[in-house]
Design an enzyme around this catalytic site. Sequence first.
Site, PDB file in Angstrom:
ATOM      1  N   ASP A 131      -6.447  -7.069  -4.383  1.00  0.00           N
ATOM      2  CA  ASP A 131      -5.011  -7.351  -4.586  1.00  0.00           C
ATOM      3  C   ASP A 131      -4.508  -8.716  -4.072  1.00  0.00           C
ATOM      4  OD1 ASP A 131      -5.372  -4.755  -5.365  1.00  0.00           O
ATOM      5  OD2 ASP A 131      -3.866  -3.864  -4.050  1.00  0.00           O
ATOM      6  N   LYS A 176      -5.138  -1.014 -11.085  1.00  0.00           N
ATOM      7  CA  LYS A 176      -4.818   0.304 -10.505  1.00  0.00           C
ATOM      8  C   LYS A 176      -3.311   0.508 -10.406  1.00  0.00           C
ATOM      9  CE  LYS A 176      -5.653  -1.546  -5.855  1.00  0.00           C
ATOM     10  NZ  LYS A 176      -4.305  -1.501  -5.277  1.00  0.00           N
ATOM     11  N   CYS A 191      -4.401  -0.795   1.011  1.00  0.00           N
ATOM     12  CA  CYS A 191      -5.383  -0.743  -0.075  1.00  0.00           C
ATOM     13  C   CYS A 191      -6.811  -0.984   0.392  1.00  0.00           C
ATOM     14  CB  CYS A 191      -4.981  -1.703  -1.185  1.00  0.00           C
ATOM     15  SG  CYS A 191      -3.523  -1.085  -2.050  1.00  0.00           S
TER      16      CYS A 191
HETATM   17  C1  VGL Z   1      -0.491  -2.351  -1.084  1.00  0.00           C
HETATM   18  C2  VGL Z   1       1.458  -1.516  -0.265  1.00  0.00           C
HETATM   19  C3  VGL Z   1       1.863  -1.154  -1.509  1.00  0.00           C
HETATM   20  C4  VGL Z   1      -1.791  -3.034  -0.817  1.00  0.00           C
HETATM   21  C5  VGL Z   1      -0.098  -1.995  -2.345  1.00  0.00           C
HETATM   22  O1  VGL Z   1      -2.287  -3.758  -1.713  1.00  0.00           O
HETATM   23  O2  VGL Z   1      -2.335  -2.857   0.278  1.00  0.00           O
HETATM   24  N1  VGL Z   1       0.285  -2.101  -0.059  1.00  0.00           N
HETATM   25  N2  VGL Z   1       1.086  -1.391  -2.537  1.00  0.00           N
END
Ligand code: VGL
Length: 196
Positions: A11, A97, A141
Site C-alpha cells: 500500500d 484489495k 495492513c
Molecule cells: C491501512 C488503515 C486503513 C493500511 C488501510 O494500509 O495499513 N490502514 N486502511
Amino acid sequence: MKKQRALLIIDMQIDFCPGGSLPVPKADLIIKPLNRYIAFFKSKKWPVVASRDWHPPITKHFKSSGGLWPEHCVARSKGAQFHPKLKLPSNVKIVSKGTTPIEDGYSAFDSRDQNKKKLSRLLKSLGVKEIFIGGLATDYCIRATALSAMKENFTVYFLKDASKGISAKTSQDAIKLMKEKGIEPIDFTKFRKITG
Ligand code: VGL
C-alpha cells in the site's frame, strides 16, 4: 524448484503518504529504503509484488458508512496511485484489495491480481517460499498480511527499515505479535546476510 523469494510492498499509495487523505506519519521516509530493496530483487530477478487498497466510493470501511477510516484509495483516483517516487519494476505484479463495499481489505492475502488470481496462488505459482514485507502500515495492513502469510506456510520477514505505522504504540504491539508468530524484523544489512 529452488527456494524463491518475493518482495511484497504493501500500500505505498499517495493517500497513505504525507499530503494524502489518511497519511501515515513519515511514510515518505521509507521510499528510499524500499527502492533499495526493489533494485536488489530486480538484480536477482526475484518477483516484486505491490498491493494497493482499491476501494469503491461507498464502503463499510469508511467512516461515512460506519467504518473506522476517512475516505482513501478510491479505485482509479489520484490518491490510490502508487507514490510517484517508488521505483516499481516494469514487471511488478499488482494486487488489489478492499475492492467491494463489504470488505476492509487489510491483508494483502485477500487481494487479487488483474486476472482475479489470489495472492497466495500467484506466489505459489512463482515457486515463492520466502516473503519480505515492507510498506504501510505496520500496525494494520502489514500486520494482517504477515500473519496471513504465516498461515499460508510461507517464511516471512518484516522489513523494519522500509515500513511505517500509523501509531507508535500499536506498531510496537504489532511487531511484538509478529515476532511471537515467528516473523523476524530485519533491516537491509540483515537481509543481505540472509540472502547471501
Ligand atoms: C491501512 C488503515 C486503513 C493500511 C488501510 O494500509 O495499513 N490502514 N486502511
